[in-house]
Design an enzyme around this catalytic site. Sequence first.
Site, mmCIF file in Angstrom:
data_model
loop_
_atom_site.group_PDB
_atom_site.id
_atom_site.type_symbol
_atom_site.label_atom_id
_atom_site.label_comp_id
_atom_site.label_asym_id
_atom_site.label_seq_id
_atom_site.Cartn_x
_atom_site.Cartn_y
_atom_site.Cartn_z
ATOM 1 N N GLY A 109 7.391 -1.349 -10.682
ATOM 2 C CA GLY A 109 6.846 -2.549 -10.054
ATOM 3 C C GLY A 109 5.679 -2.220 -9.149
ATOM 4 N N ALA A 110 4.842 -1.288 -9.591
ATOM 5 C CA ALA A 110 3.788 -0.744 -8.730
ATOM 6 C C ALA A 110 2.421 -1.364 -8.966
ATOM 7 C CB ALA A 110 3.708 0.766 -8.911
ATOM 8 N N GLY A 111 2.379 -2.476 -9.682
ATOM 9 C CA GLY A 111 1.103 -3.120 -9.936
ATOM 10 C C GLY A 111 0.565 -3.866 -8.732
ATOM 11 N N TYR A 130 19.437 -13.172 -6.527
ATOM 12 C CA TYR A 130 18.675 -12.126 -5.851
ATOM 13 C C TYR A 130 19.537 -11.411 -4.806
ATOM 14 C CZ TYR A 130 14.580 -10.135 -3.385
ATOM 15 O OH TYR A 130 13.656 -9.301 -2.806
ATOM 16 N N ALA A 165 22.049 -9.157 -6.506
ATOM 17 C CA ALA A 165 21.405 -7.954 -7.032
ATOM 18 C C ALA A 165 21.086 -6.959 -5.921
ATOM 19 C CB ALA A 165 20.124 -8.335 -7.779
ATOM 20 N N LYS A 166 20.557 -7.459 -4.815
ATOM 21 C CA LYS A 166 20.168 -6.584 -3.718
ATOM 22 C C LYS A 166 21.388 -5.988 -3.011
ATOM 23 C CE LYS A 166 15.695 -6.862 -4.141
ATOM 24 N NZ LYS A 166 14.967 -5.719 -4.742
#
Length: 252
Positions: free
Chosen positions: A13-15, A154, A157-158
């Site tokens: 997710g580094a974009g 979310y 998941a976290k």
Amino acid sequence: MSRFEGRVALVTGAGRGIGAATAKCLAAGGAKVGVFDVKEEFTKETVEAIQAAGGEAIGVGCDVSVAQEVEMGFAQVAEKFGKLDILVNNAGLLRDNLLFKMSENDWDTVLDVHLKGSFLCSRAAQQYMVKQKYGKIVNTSSTSALGNRGQANYSAAKAGLQGFTKTLAIELGPFNINVNAVAPGFIATDMTKATAERVGIDFEENKRLASERIPLRRVGSPEDVANVVAFLVSDDASYVSGQVIYINGGSR
């Protein structure tokens, strides 16, 4: 000697956002970086920024929820740079809604990217790290792990990532692999902007209101998170493992 000289890092997710800031921070410290995002074209800006600053990076398009793509992507980075020392599981997305409106697809998509994606990437990374008896893994959790309206998927998941982190620290510790998590609060990113839009609040006003509730009286930046990640994957944190570091300006 630079902090990460001789190290190879992979950031998912580094974009953009926290992932991009983290990739740039590690590269600035001397690491060679694999820049992952769901499409290779999304990695271009981060890779070019790293290269312009004199660093080395490779962009890889990878859906982290698909095992075959993960294995191929990790192999591509290892072939390019020779090994893998650092993994930052940062890929994520939002599908916010109240429980009675949340679809099964909303649930599955968020759990697949955040939780399954971190599992698949960590499983791939440990193959390299166990052999060399060295590795650093950081998972990106969130203060939403403690619960947040409209984010049942979310938050779940976290929260799962925190248990995942502590378990991997136990399992991989004997191989000299440190596993930790960061849990950001309000960080000004495209994702938090989307959250504001979801509830119909102007983003700048949302940041101002949030700043009033945060003890440090400001919202966080992606660099605030990247700096903590950089510490956790450095040898300065060699005796830190199984921890969840909240990056929230002192908020409860």
